[in-house]
Design an enzyme around this catalytic site. Sequence first.
Site, PDB file in Angstrom:
ATOM      1  N   LYS A 221       0.814  -1.209   0.000  1.00 21.40           N
ATOM      2  CA  LYS A 221       0.000   0.000   0.000  1.00 21.40           C
ATOM      3  C   LYS A 221       0.850   1.263   0.000  1.00 21.40           C
ATOM      4  CE  LYS A 221      -4.551  -1.395   1.524  1.00 21.40           C
ATOM      5  NZ  LYS A 221      -5.629  -1.215   2.515  1.00 21.40           N
ATOM      6  N   ARG A 255      -4.600  -9.821   4.496  1.00 21.74           N
ATOM      7  CA  ARG A 255      -4.974  -9.754   3.073  1.00 21.74           C
ATOM      8  C   ARG A 255      -3.727  -9.394   2.279  1.00 21.74           C
ATOM      9  NH1 ARG A 255      -6.766  -5.865  -0.618  1.00 21.74           N
ATOM     10  NH2 ARG A 255      -8.319  -6.643  -2.113  1.00 21.74           N
TER      11      ARG A 255
END
Length: 286
Positions: A221, A255
């Site tokens: 991210k 995840r």
Amino acid sequence: MLRLGRREFDAHEPVIMAIVNRTPDSFYDQGATFRDEPALARVAEAVSEGAAIIDIGGVKAGPGEEVTAEEEARRTVDFVAEVRRRFPDVIISVDTWRHEVGEAVCEAGADLLNDAWGGVDPRLAEVAGRFGVGLVCTHAGGARPRTRPHRVAYDDVMADILSVTRGLAERAVSLGVPRESVLIDPGHDFGKNTRHSLEATRRLGEMVSTGWPVLVSLSNKDFVGETLDKPVKERVLGTLATTAVSAWLGARVYRVHEVAETRQILDMVASIAGHRPPAVARRGLA
């Protein structure tokens, strides 16, 4: 106890959720699993590497071309049914904020609805309750789907995360979602700048202390990229470091894009914590 699909996980068993994007413009793989056969091959690979959950998404999180509910369903529903046929024991999650899509994928065999946008469509939790499937309750800071944060501010970011996610979780249970199938997610990058996401990681133990199982979606991210000043394809080490910290603080579900590497990180942390024995123990014994 965490119960998802046909599986039950004890308190110290980390769970890997592998990302399979059915989008032509995903930020990390640029559509590598948009077509059916590469996507099914990715599912098989992820399961073989230790993923218990496959998270299927039909719309990328960031801004881009409009994707209607009908198109999102076209990308995901039949694929969910095929994954269920080929992998009857895998936990199937679908990353969606729309109740129409949630209903269609539950009918096709999904076990979990991953609502990354914090209940922006309140009817999605109703769908999860009606089908008795799991629900991920995420803090998105009030952001609208597929928008980027702009000068967002919190008096106390973790206090806001706790208030929102606990509220969403309790509402889900009141609507019929099994309590043991509800997870909370701090929502790294969603409605947050990099400092907010770092603080959410540092204070993750406060979420764990609520008793709700915590899911973290950290993989490659922007907060990792900004922290290390690395482009998307060079964020794996930063992601794994953040994964190790999150595991030590008690997160339950991860995840990820890199399943095998994450499995090693989680196994190592579990062994240091005393929850898992070494795979082999020969040193000093021969």
